[in-house]
Design an enzyme around this catalytic site. Sequence first.
Site, short mmCIF file in Angstrom:
data_model
loop_
_atom_site.label_atom_id
_atom_site.label_comp_id
_atom_site.label_asym_id
_atom_site.label_seq_id
_atom_site.Cartn_x
_atom_site.Cartn_y
_atom_site.Cartn_z
N TYR A 19 -27.89 -26.65 7.25
CA TYR A 19 -28.11 -25.68 6.17
C TYR A 19 -26.81 -25.48 5.39
CZ TYR A 19 -28.62 -21.21 3.83
OH TYR A 19 -28.61 -20.22 2.88
N GLU A 41 -33.71 -14.03 3.21
CA GLU A 41 -32.55 -13.13 3.36
C GLU A 41 -33.02 -11.73 3.72
OE1 GLU A 41 -29.40 -13.76 3.58
OE2 GLU A 41 -29.24 -15.77 2.76
N TRP A 49 -28.92 -15.09 11.12
CA TRP A 49 -29.42 -16.11 10.20
C TRP A 49 -30.00 -17.28 10.99
CZ3 TRP A 49 -31.54 -16.34 5.89
CH2 TRP A 49 -31.64 -17.52 5.16
#
Length: 190
Positions: A19, A41, A49
């Site tokens: 990512y 988010e 995350w």
Amino acid sequence: MGEEAGCNWAKSSEREQVYHDEEWCVPSYDDRYLFEMLNLEGAQAGLSWRTILDKREAYKQAFANFDIETCAHFSEDDLEQLRQNEGIIRNRLKIRAVQTNAEAALKVQAEFGSFSSYVWHFTDHKRIIHHFENESEVPAQDELSERVSRDMKKRGFKFVGPVIIYSYLQAVGVLDDHVVSCPSHSLNRA
């Protein structure tokens, strides 16, 4: 010895590293992707995350690949069914936020021509490239994220506080917050 070159936050898993290398701080102008990242988010609030990245494919399946029009038309039954989906974060408010954000995004598209035009207008369609030496220098929020957050809240978006929005602006490449020693920083890309 000192820190390795690069952004250390992404080194704890292969998924995070991919990512980081392929998406994080890479400018996007694609409405679907911008909408996806806004909602991911928001889903991340209070979680890592890594947790969200691990559930990303399930999120895409659950939310019609984050097609704005489809998400805007989710019914109460659709939203309740999503609360049973073990592949995503089953928080009622976070699930509803995707539908609410889709409705707000449709209005923004009508006003600005695209969701991308709206997101990028805050910086006059220019990237902000920071030159941080260490990750500890990267703020959790700034004046820009506060301004974007205020505007999005006024337009009805949910889970768009200034800290979430700062992460979002990084995610979609409005901000380049790679440390300068990172090969992915704008200075180091050919």
